[in-house]
Write an enzyme that holds these catalytic residues in place. Structure first.
Site, PDB file in Angstrom:
ATOM      1  N   HIS A   1       0.782  -1.208  -0.154  1.00  0.00           N
ATOM      2  CA  HIS A   1      -0.137   0.149   0.047  1.00  0.00           C
ATOM      3  C   HIS A   1       0.925   1.248   0.109  1.00  0.00           C
ATOM      4  O   HIS A   1       0.399   2.433   0.194  1.00  0.00           O
ATOM      5  CB  HIS A   1      -0.973  -0.172   1.128  1.00  0.00           C
ATOM      6  CG  HIS A   1      -1.712  -1.172   1.346  1.00  0.00           C
ATOM      7  ND1 HIS A   1      -2.622  -1.535   0.498  1.00  0.00           N
ATOM      8  CD2 HIS A   1      -1.740  -2.184   2.544  1.00  0.00           C
ATOM      9  CE1 HIS A   1      -3.200  -2.952   0.731  1.00  0.00           C
ATOM     10  NE2 HIS A   1      -2.711  -3.022   2.010  1.00  0.00           N
TER      11      HIS A   1
ATOM     12  N   HIS B   1      -7.311  -4.368  -0.944  1.00  0.00           N
ATOM     13  CA  HIS B   1      -6.421  -5.680  -1.299  1.00  0.00           C
ATOM     14  C   HIS B   1      -7.147  -6.345  -2.289  1.00  0.00           C
ATOM     15  O   HIS B   1      -7.259  -7.582  -2.722  1.00  0.00           O
ATOM     16  CB  HIS B   1      -6.408  -6.667   0.054  1.00  0.00           C
ATOM     17  CG  HIS B   1      -6.049  -6.107   1.150  1.00  0.00           C
ATOM     18  ND1 HIS B   1      -6.810  -5.487   2.191  1.00  0.00           N
ATOM     19  CD2 HIS B   1      -4.815  -5.928   1.628  1.00  0.00           C
ATOM     20  CE1 HIS B   1      -6.299  -5.021   3.195  1.00  0.00           C
ATOM     21  NE2 HIS B   1      -4.887  -5.269   3.012  1.00  0.00           N
TER      22      HIS B   1
END
Ligand code: ADP
Ligand code: ADP
Ligand code: MG
Ligand code: MG
Ligand code: MG
Ligand code: MG
Lengths: 215, 330, 330, 215
Positions: C56, C218
């Site tokens: 991320h 995700h």
């Protein structure tokens, strides 16, 4: 108006030519982009469509009085709206041609050929390319030669010049990065140059029809 | 097509409107496509103006601000801007101290900036130009349009921008910009092609599991295509390609740049390999910048740019900069 | 696979080595996977510690520095870090004023931070926790693990980090962090799936020409899948989804975030549409941040996060911050 | 050593069990990841492989003396190396079980079942899930019940519990975001729990062989 009996033509003829060019590049945009996609960056069609649309729009809004002024205006528009390599090059071609024509009301085919010669020279100087480098010059140079003879000869020579770029290796512009891999593809700029002279021939033909009809 | 756009025709204008909304410290002329630092012209200071095709963001608009560019001119995607934009930008930022055009070496950019320089000079603006040509992937520049301008653009804009901010006169800013370019080299690698909004499909074919070594920032072909390599192997190849040409005798600044779609996680990992090679080659690294700075839309891949700095260039690199994409100091 | 990696197993360690090389202002413990600001512990000040699965970036390591996080703990890709990392981070940054754990609401993160808090307290460190759960795509939180933590994490870390930097005590920093989370909502959209190094193929199937509305960071599924929409339509959908839940009565800060592979050019264009909707809905925008901040590897797409600020939160947002990915002020 | 005539077993038995688990999750890693790919984030196989590799490595380096110490060490290793949801959950399961076993040298199957019961309760408390939420608890809870009877019964119950997760809708963990779309998939955590009890049964069977051979 139109091509008169003495073979001269005025501003309106050149406006019709440029309208025909606009139509042609719009029609052929996808093809031009396809060619540019193979050895360039896939924008030649979009670039010229944008440019010649602006040219015809401006000519409609502010119609110049003389052939020279028409081409100078078109050249300025191309420079101001196209960008990329072809914008300054085609822009310079038309602007210089227009300037060379001066401010006469009517011009002959021979005068146009003469003026286009100076325009093409300016293109060569600006871009630093010469015939054989696989650029628009490969169509423009023979086309101007041909124009000394006839509109049809100019068209044929441009077409031939464009086709002749296929086996060449590019030495200028984006295609040059491909080196040997540029061989086997037709140059997009040479192809659009051929469109210019095809449109010129067709405008002249239509004109002849007109003139006959009128006479 | 997996693009976050309305229609291809408005991509650049839409982006400029979005940029204007996000950055009140910039004056964005959406209509005329010029991004100017709010406080321009800055009295007595040389102004840097750059521009080029869109699709390489944050280059150049993201580098407008104190310590870097005074203005940027975004063209259509991958298409050089037009002279009108550059002239307008020059007029907006010139304080009388002159304007430096930073031009990436692509035929379109070169020609349009050349015309713009003439027109600006006609308007009484003193203009100098520096050509950025750092991409060592283009080998025989005699038979091509010459080396392409890529990552070194960031170095030129940052370092010459700092000199301008310090109040250096035009010839000096120009000389520094030239020096940065002469001492910088880049090499890029594509792991995927990119897709322009107008075309809507990849600009070139790169089968999965292959990579293009020496790619240009518009997806121009490189030196060779190979089966997929590891980060380690790519770093060896890219850094050696740059060093072979640059042969630095002292420290370098390293830009480890993402092409757009390569995750930052991978870029940092790639940087570890770049640093390893440089260590092995005994090249001291003075500064490192890792991130997506000179991009190619949604291309996956990376490039390495090295600038062989001297004391002055390093000091100017470290000088404060306040732009959307690059900020430090003060 | 078009990844710039060596082998999947070393991706996180490689990235940390690359980060260490690029950021001398950070102390990066590659072995133990902790990123700490160089000057920690800072006497008398509360320290913020966050962490989560890698992939991320720049979240969280890119947010370590004065005015934001004191330390970050990166886990394996998309896998929560382990308590040992968090305890080590807490021990490294605690000045005695206590530590605030910023935890995104995923089962793994919650459980591991919970264990870490107990262990850290055993070591005599005062620990508070704030759970970030801003993703409105998860509707019936009663029957799920609850709302996911996404873009609001940046707001919480920046604003509570500024309060800590100002010297606020732990309860106050915690209360501010909680307030930011309560006043923040997000909605994300995927235009493509992402590919984890370990799996090597897309984590979910998203046919070209479709998008996933309400995707998690995700690649978790969202509310619905639809045929491709325009930037304008996506902005309408996302902003309205956020506003429906947030119902701000005053100004907001807007984060227009890229998932990783969407070009900045498109993100800025999307921001123009986000600002348009907010204008139409009469929501004043105090600040806007556009960029790739909370990403999902090579996913194409975007998210919108709004934080309904009051005067204090806005002041803390504007306070100086000096991290790898977010810098302003001073 | 091994299971003696009175049916008790020592630390070495539990070490062999955990080695068998490590082997099983390594062998089944791709399958576990595939299941997690359908309703999670495709890392369950990698998570457990990493964790149990660390467990066996540590047990080899620092072999604990008692069954309770073996499980406590394994639990700590899982917590320290797995991350994600399964790390703290499986880690807590083994750590609590180990702690409940205390520091006796040998334990019976019934004692192990008893202690695992407290471990499973700790998992339920930590994760806030209950049977039917489509988690590892759906295999763990019946397995512990079965273990009161026999190793084989535990194995069968765990397997059955894992299969029974297929029609369930997930309410905890990452799979819960799928809502109705989680139905029709087997839970990865319940599947790995079944592997744990299959390995336990096999270790006991091998042990029985051993013991017979030795007697
Ligand atoms: N130096 C040059 N001299 C003459 N023509 C050139 C030169 N460079 C490029 N061209 C012409 O321009 C064409 C490409 O135009 P276009 O695609 O619109 O611009 P760009 O290459 O900037 O994308 C080429 O096909 C070639 O004919
Ligand atoms: N709250 C919970 N209680 C019990 N088990 C859970 C819970 N949340 C998740 N699990 C189990 O964990 C498994 C997923 O583990 P893993 O994939 O390793 O972690 P993550 O979901 O963090 O990626 C699920 O299949 C489920 O069995
Ligand atoms: Mg082109
Ligand atoms: Mg172009
Ligand atoms: Mg996970
Ligand atoms: Mg998982």
């Amino acid at each position: 108006m139109g091509i008169d009996m003495t073979g001269t033509f005025g501003a309106d003829f050149l406006v019709r030519w440029l309208a025909a060019v606009a139509e042609a590049v719009d029609r052929e945009a996808e093809h031009l982009t396809e060619l540019d996609s193979a050895i360039g960056d896939a924008d030649h069609g979009a670039n010229l469509t944008r440019g010649f649309a602006a040219v015809t729009e401006t000519l409609a809004k502010e119609p110049p009085a003389t052939p020279g002024a028409v081409l100078a205006s078109a050249g300025r528009q191309l420079i101001s709206t196209v960008g990329g390599a072809s914008g300054p090059l085609y822009g310079t071609l038309l602007r210089r041609t227009g300037k060379t024509l001066g401010d006469g009301d009517r011009v002959t085919r021979e005068q146009l050929a003469e003026a286009l010669g100076s325009g093409v020279a300016a293109v060569a100087q600006l871009g630093g390319a010469q015939v054989g480098d696989k650029t628009m010059l490969d169509a423009l140079v023979p086309a101007v030669q041909g124009l000394r003879e006839s509109f049809a000869a100019a068209r044929a020579a441009a077409e031939e010049g464009a086709l002749a770029t296929v086996p060449l290796r590019a030495r200028k512009g984006r295609a040059s990065y491909l080196g040997e891999r540029s061989v086997g593809h037709q140059d997009p700029g040479a192809t659009s140059s051929a469109l210019l002279f095809a449109a010129l021939d067709e405008t002249a033909l239509a004109e002849a029809g007109r003139t006959e009809g009128a006479s | 097509m997996r693009m976050l756009i309305n229609v291809p025709e408005t991509v650049v204008a839409d982006a400029l409107r979005g940029m204007a909304a996000a950055h009140p410290e910039l004056t964005v002329d959406v209509e005329r496509r010029v991004v100017v630092r709010r406080d321009a012209p800055v009295a007595g200071k040389v102004a840097l103006v750059s521009g080029g095709g869109s699709g390489h963001e944050p280059l150049h608009g993201g580098f407008v601000g104190p310590g870097m560019l005074a203005a940027a001119c975004p063209g259509e995607v991958f298409t050089s801007p037009v002279p009108d934009q550059m002239v307008r930008a020059a007029a907006a930022v010139d304080s009388g101290a002159g304007v430096l055009f930073v031009v990436k070496n692509y035929t379109g950019d070169v020609l349009n900036f050349e015309m713009a320089a003439e027109l600006a000079e006609d308007e009484g603006i003193q203009v100098a130009k520096v050509l950025v040509d750092d991409d060592v992937a283009v080998k025989d520049s005699l038979y091509t349009a010459g080396r392409r301008g890529t990552g070194a653009t960031l170095f030129v804009e940052k370092i010459a921008g700092a000199a301008a901010e310090e109040g250096a006169p035009l010839e000096r800013v120009e000389a520094i910009a030239r020096r940065v370019n002469e001492r910088s080299r880049s090499f890029g690698v594509a792991l995927s092609a990119c897709t322009t909004p107008a075309k809507g499909s990849p600009t070139f074919d790169l089968p999965a599991g292959e990579l293009e070594l020496g790619v240009g920032i518009h997806g121009e072909p490189g030196r060779e295509r190979r089966p997929m390599m590891t980060s380690r192997e790519i770093a060896d190849f890219a850094v050696d390609a740059v060093l072979e040409d640059l042969r630095p005798s002292g420290p370098v600044i390293a830009l480890v740049n993402g092409m757009g779609a390569t995750p930052l996680l991978e870029l940092y990992g790639f940087n570890a390999e770049v640093q390893r090679v440089l260590g092995e080659r005994k090249v001291p690294v003075a500064r490192t910048l890792v991130g997506n700075y000179v991009t190619s839309l949604d291309m996956a891949g990376c490039s390495v740019t090295l600038c062989a700095v001297d004391e002055e260039l390093l000091r100017l690199w470290d000088a404060p900069v306040q732009t959307a994409a690059l900020r430090w100091g003060r």
